[in-house]
Motif scaffolding. Structure first.
Motif, PDB file in Angstrom:
ATOM      1  N   GLY A   1       0.808  -1.206   0.000  1.00 37.29           N
ATOM      2  CA  GLY A   1       0.000   0.000   0.000  1.00 37.29           C
ATOM      3  C   GLY A   1       0.843   1.259   0.000  1.00 37.29           C
ATOM      4  N   LEU A   2       0.161   2.412  -0.002  1.00 40.14           N
ATOM      5  CA  LEU A   2       0.873   3.688  -0.080  1.00 40.14           C
ATOM      6  C   LEU A   2       1.559   4.074   1.221  1.00 40.14           C
ATOM      7  N   ASP A   3       1.219   3.403   2.317  1.00 42.56           N
ATOM      8  CA  ASP A   3       1.944   3.657   3.562  1.00 42.56           C
ATOM      9  C   ASP A   3       2.860   2.489   3.891  1.00 42.56           C
ATOM     10  N   GLY A   4       3.126   1.614   2.914  1.00 42.68           N
ATOM     11  CA  GLY A   4       4.057   0.518   3.105  1.00 42.68           C
ATOM     12  C   GLY A   4       3.458  -0.741   3.678  1.00 42.68           C
TER      13      GLY A   4
ATOM     14  N   ALA B   1      -6.338  -6.713  -1.659  1.00 42.55           N
ATOM     15  CA  ALA B   1      -5.892  -5.942  -2.820  1.00 42.55           C
ATOM     16  C   ALA B   1      -6.958  -5.962  -3.911  1.00 42.55           C
ATOM     17  N   ALA B   2      -7.548  -7.130  -4.152  1.00 42.60           N
ATOM     18  CA  ALA B   2      -8.593  -7.229  -5.173  1.00 42.60           C
ATOM     19  C   ALA B   2      -9.779  -6.339  -4.834  1.00 42.60           C
ATOM     20  N   GLY B   3     -10.212  -6.379  -3.565  1.00 43.59           N
ATOM     21  CA  GLY B   3     -11.342  -5.545  -3.160  1.00 43.59           C
ATOM     22  C   GLY B   3     -11.040  -4.069  -3.266  1.00 43.59           C
ATOM     23  N   SER B   4      -9.839  -3.663  -2.862  1.00 40.35           N
ATOM     24  CA  SER B   4      -9.469  -2.248  -2.925  1.00 40.35           C
ATOM     25  C   SER B   4      -9.339  -1.768  -4.366  1.00 40.35           C
ATOM     26  N   VAL B   5      -8.807  -2.617  -5.251  1.00 42.23           N
ATOM     27  CA  VAL B   5      -8.680  -2.235  -6.660  1.00 42.23           C
ATOM     28  C   VAL B   5     -10.054  -2.028  -7.285  1.00 42.23           C
ATOM     29  N   LEU B   6     -10.959  -2.964  -7.040  1.00 39.68           N
ATOM     30  CA  LEU B   6     -12.311  -2.825  -7.596  1.00 39.68           C
ATOM     31  C   LEU B   6     -13.025  -1.611  -7.015  1.00 39.68           C
ATOM     32  N   LEU B   7     -12.825  -1.354  -5.725  1.00 36.72           N
ATOM     33  CA  LEU B   7     -13.456  -0.187  -5.101  1.00 36.72           C
ATOM     34  C   LEU B   7     -12.881   1.105  -5.669  1.00 36.72           C
ATOM     35  N   ALA B   8     -11.571   1.116  -5.934  1.00 37.87           N
ATOM     36  CA  ALA B   8     -10.957   2.314  -6.517  1.00 37.87           C
ATOM     37  C   ALA B   8     -11.549   2.615  -7.887  1.00 37.87           C
ATOM     38  N   TRP B   9     -11.721   1.581  -8.707  1.00 35.85           N
ATOM     39  CA  TRP B   9     -12.341   1.788 -10.023  1.00 35.85           C
ATOM     40  C   TRP B   9     -13.804   2.222  -9.883  1.00 35.85           C
ATOM     41  N   ALA B  10     -14.506   1.667  -8.898  1.00 42.21           N
ATOM     42  CA  ALA B  10     -15.898   2.079  -8.685  1.00 42.21           C
ATOM     43  C   ALA B  10     -15.964   3.552  -8.286  1.00 42.21           C
ATOM     44  N   CYS B  11     -15.021   4.002  -7.440  1.00 40.30           N
ATOM     45  CA  CYS B  11     -14.999   5.413  -7.048  1.00 40.30           C
ATOM     46  C   CYS B  11     -14.708   6.317  -8.244  1.00 40.30           C
ATOM     47  N   ALA B  12     -13.908   5.828  -9.193  1.00 43.92           N
ATOM     48  CA  ALA B  12     -13.594   6.626 -10.384  1.00 43.92           C
ATOM     49  C   ALA B  12     -14.800   6.796 -11.294  1.00 43.92           C
TER      50      ALA B  12
ATOM     51  N   ASN C   1      -6.523   7.139  -3.924  1.00 51.76           N
ATOM     52  CA  ASN C   1      -5.250   6.762  -3.303  1.00 51.76           C
ATOM     53  C   ASN C   1      -5.417   6.447  -1.822  1.00 51.76           C
ATOM     54  N   GLY C   2      -6.363   7.144  -1.172  1.00 48.31           N
ATOM     55  CA  GLY C   2      -6.564   6.943   0.254  1.00 48.31           C
ATOM     56  C   GLY C   2      -7.069   5.568   0.630  1.00 48.31           C
ATOM     57  N   LEU C   3      -7.550   4.789  -0.337  1.00 45.61           N
ATOM     58  CA  LEU C   3      -7.998   3.430  -0.052  1.00 45.61           C
ATOM     59  C   LEU C   3      -6.829   2.497   0.252  1.00 45.61           C
ATOM     60  N   PHE C   4      -5.611   2.901  -0.096  1.00 46.55           N
ATOM     61  CA  PHE C   4      -4.459   2.021   0.022  1.00 46.55           C
ATOM     62  C   PHE C   4      -3.529   2.440   1.158  1.00 46.55           C
ATOM     63  N   THR C   5      -4.113   3.047   2.192  1.00 46.36           N
ATOM     64  CA  THR C   5      -3.391   3.319   3.426  1.00 46.36           C
ATOM     65  C   THR C   5      -4.124   2.610   4.564  1.00 46.36           C
ATOM     66  N   SER C   6      -3.460   2.495   5.695  1.00 43.09           N
ATOM     67  CA  SER C   6      -4.074   1.847   6.859  1.00 43.09           C
ATOM     68  C   SER C   6      -3.866   2.736   8.086  1.00 43.09           C
TER      69      SER C   6
END
Length: 463
Positions: free
Chosen positions: A172-175, A183-194, A254-259
């Motif tokens: 993720g963006l915070d390591g 990862a699969a869920g976050s990728v699909l959610l990122a595309w849905a947000c777009a 991008n914020g979906l890939f931090t914790s």
């Protein structure tokens, strides 16, 4: 109801159902929708775009993933060798900047103007008997085609990455490490947000197509708006103005890939995009149903219509800027010294543990490491806030059983939207070389260069 291969309408047989009396009833929206959908997919350019969306991203991701040199300047590009889920995110970054605005221009920017160029409005109105139903059917048909094109981008890029690299964890963006399922869920959610800013551009395209009529400028409106928003995002704008732009959701995922996930900016960006969808679509609808279709010279262009089409979005932008400014306490650029230090320290701690596992060293936790970062700009000659390529951070950490702390130096390029790239500047055994020697062979050094994200809205960090 039929449509010719060049996209023009054949309306003589719009209603062939003997149970429907066209003298008394309007044609159902579902039937007009099917007609408009057939017209769209019959166009060669739409078919070509569909073919490209379902094939090209997969080939691109597969080809890049096999190269020795990766697009490390692109978000998640440096991880395309490590996991198949990095490819769809690289494609999403490109699509938000170029592909999706162009798709909305071709689909939504021409859906009404095509009738003006072909001179088929009066024939269509005679057959359908309702401007309102025509507008709804055309809008839904355009939305359907856009959804199919976006689905192709997602499916193709994911398939290319998974087939080439595999279903591996994603950094993720915070390591922190995301499991393949996360990862699969976050990728699909990122595309849905777009989809939210895509719909906003599509609504702007509908408005331009209605107002400008047969003018080719209608095709360019969504793309021009997207370019203007990209240029604006490069400027040191206040946080409220940045979040109020309808295209910010192309970045805020991008914020979906931090914790924990940085959802504040994303939710605001989606809400702003949806507000633009409602306002632009409603304005396009009102202008369309009030148009005089009995005049052969009226193609939608009028001083009053153009003025209204310009003033309404300007008013919406001012309103959203004010609303965001009131709702969010952040001021200025939103990038402060404390936030940068916290983001760098968090990412370094996660990635240090990853490097430790690579080298088969004793495992440590973030609590044991006690990572801190001291960052400034231009050796203290510039106030440590705002974007810039002159940030420098000294990271310090502690290992259990070791008295002397470890230190590492990073040069940072912080962009206006909060994303930063940290480039290791020594010591060599920690971050000075792009490979590390592991028991199984050389591997990419996660501490050599890494990406991070500074949350622009106020956090627990002061400053």
């Amino acid at each position: 109801m039929t449509a010719s291969l060049d996209g023009s309408a054949t309306v003589a047989d719009v209603d062939t159902d003997p149970d429907v009396d066209t003298d008394d009833l309007h044609v159902p929206v579902t039937r007009v929708y099917r007609f408009e959908l057939v017209k769209l997919v019959s166009q060669w350019r739409i078919r070509l775009l569909a073919l490209a969306c379902w094939i090209v991203p997969g080939l691109f991701v597969a080809a890049v993933s096999r190269q020795s040199t990766l697009p490390s300047d692109t978000l998640f590009g440096r991880w395309m060798h490590a996991t198949g889920w990095a490819g769809p995110l690289v494609v999403l970054g490109f699509a938000g900047s170029w592909a999706l605005p162009l798709l909305t221009s071709v689909v939504a920017g021409d859906v009404f103007a095509a009738e003006d160029r072909l001179g088929t409005w009066r024939h269509l109105l005679v057959a359908v008997r309702s401007p309102q139903r025509i507008f709804v059917a055309k809008a839904l048909a355009g939305l359907t085609v856009l959804a199919l094109l976006v689905a192709g981008l997602v499916a193709s890029s994911a398939a290319g990455g998974l087939a080439t690299v595999g279903n591996q964890p994603l950094v993720g963006l915070d390591g922190h490490l995301l499991t393949p399922s996360d990862a699969a869920g976050s990728v699909l959610l990122a595309w849905a947000c777009a989809l939210a800013p895509t719909l906003a551009l599509a609504a702007i395209g509908l408005l331009g197509s209605v107002v400008l009529g047969r003018s080719p400028m209608g095709l360019l409106i969504p793309a021009l708006v997207a370019v203007a928003m990209q240029l604006a995002q490069m400027l040191p704008l206040p946080v409220a103005v940045r979040l109020a732009l309808p295209g910010y959701a192309f970045i805020a995922w991008n914020g979906l890939f931090t914790s924990p996930a940085q959802l504040g900016e994303l939710l605001i960006a989606i809400a702003v995009s949806l507000a633009w969808v409602v306002v632009a679509t409603a304005l396009a609808y009102l202008l369309f149903v009030r148009r005089d279709f009995t005049s052969a010279t009226d193609d939608g262009i009028g001083r009053r219509a153009i003025t209204l089409a310009l003033l309404a979005p300007a008013g919406l932008l001012a309103l959203t800027v004010g609303a965001v400014a009131v709702a969010t306490p952040s001021a200025g650029s939103g990038i402060s010294q404390a936030k940068v230090q916290q983001s760098v320290a968090t990412a370094f701690a996660h990635l240090y543990r990853m490097q430790t596992a690579q080298l088969n060293r004793p495992a440590v936790t973030e609590t044991q490491l006690q990572v801190t970062a001291a960052c400034d700009r231009s050796d203290g000659q510039v106030d440590p806030e705002g974007p810039g390529a002159d940030w420098r951070c000294v990271v310090t950490w502690h290992l259990p059983g070791t008295a002397a702390p470890g230190t590492a130096i990073y040069q940072l390029n912080v962009t206006s939207n909060g994303r930063f790239e940290a480039d290791g500047d020594g010591p060599k055994e920690v971050n000075g070389y792009f490979l590390v020697h592991t028991p199984t062979g050389d591997a990419s050094n996660p501490l050599w260069q890494f990406d991070g994200n500074v949350e622009l809205l106020s956090t627990s960090a002061k400053g």
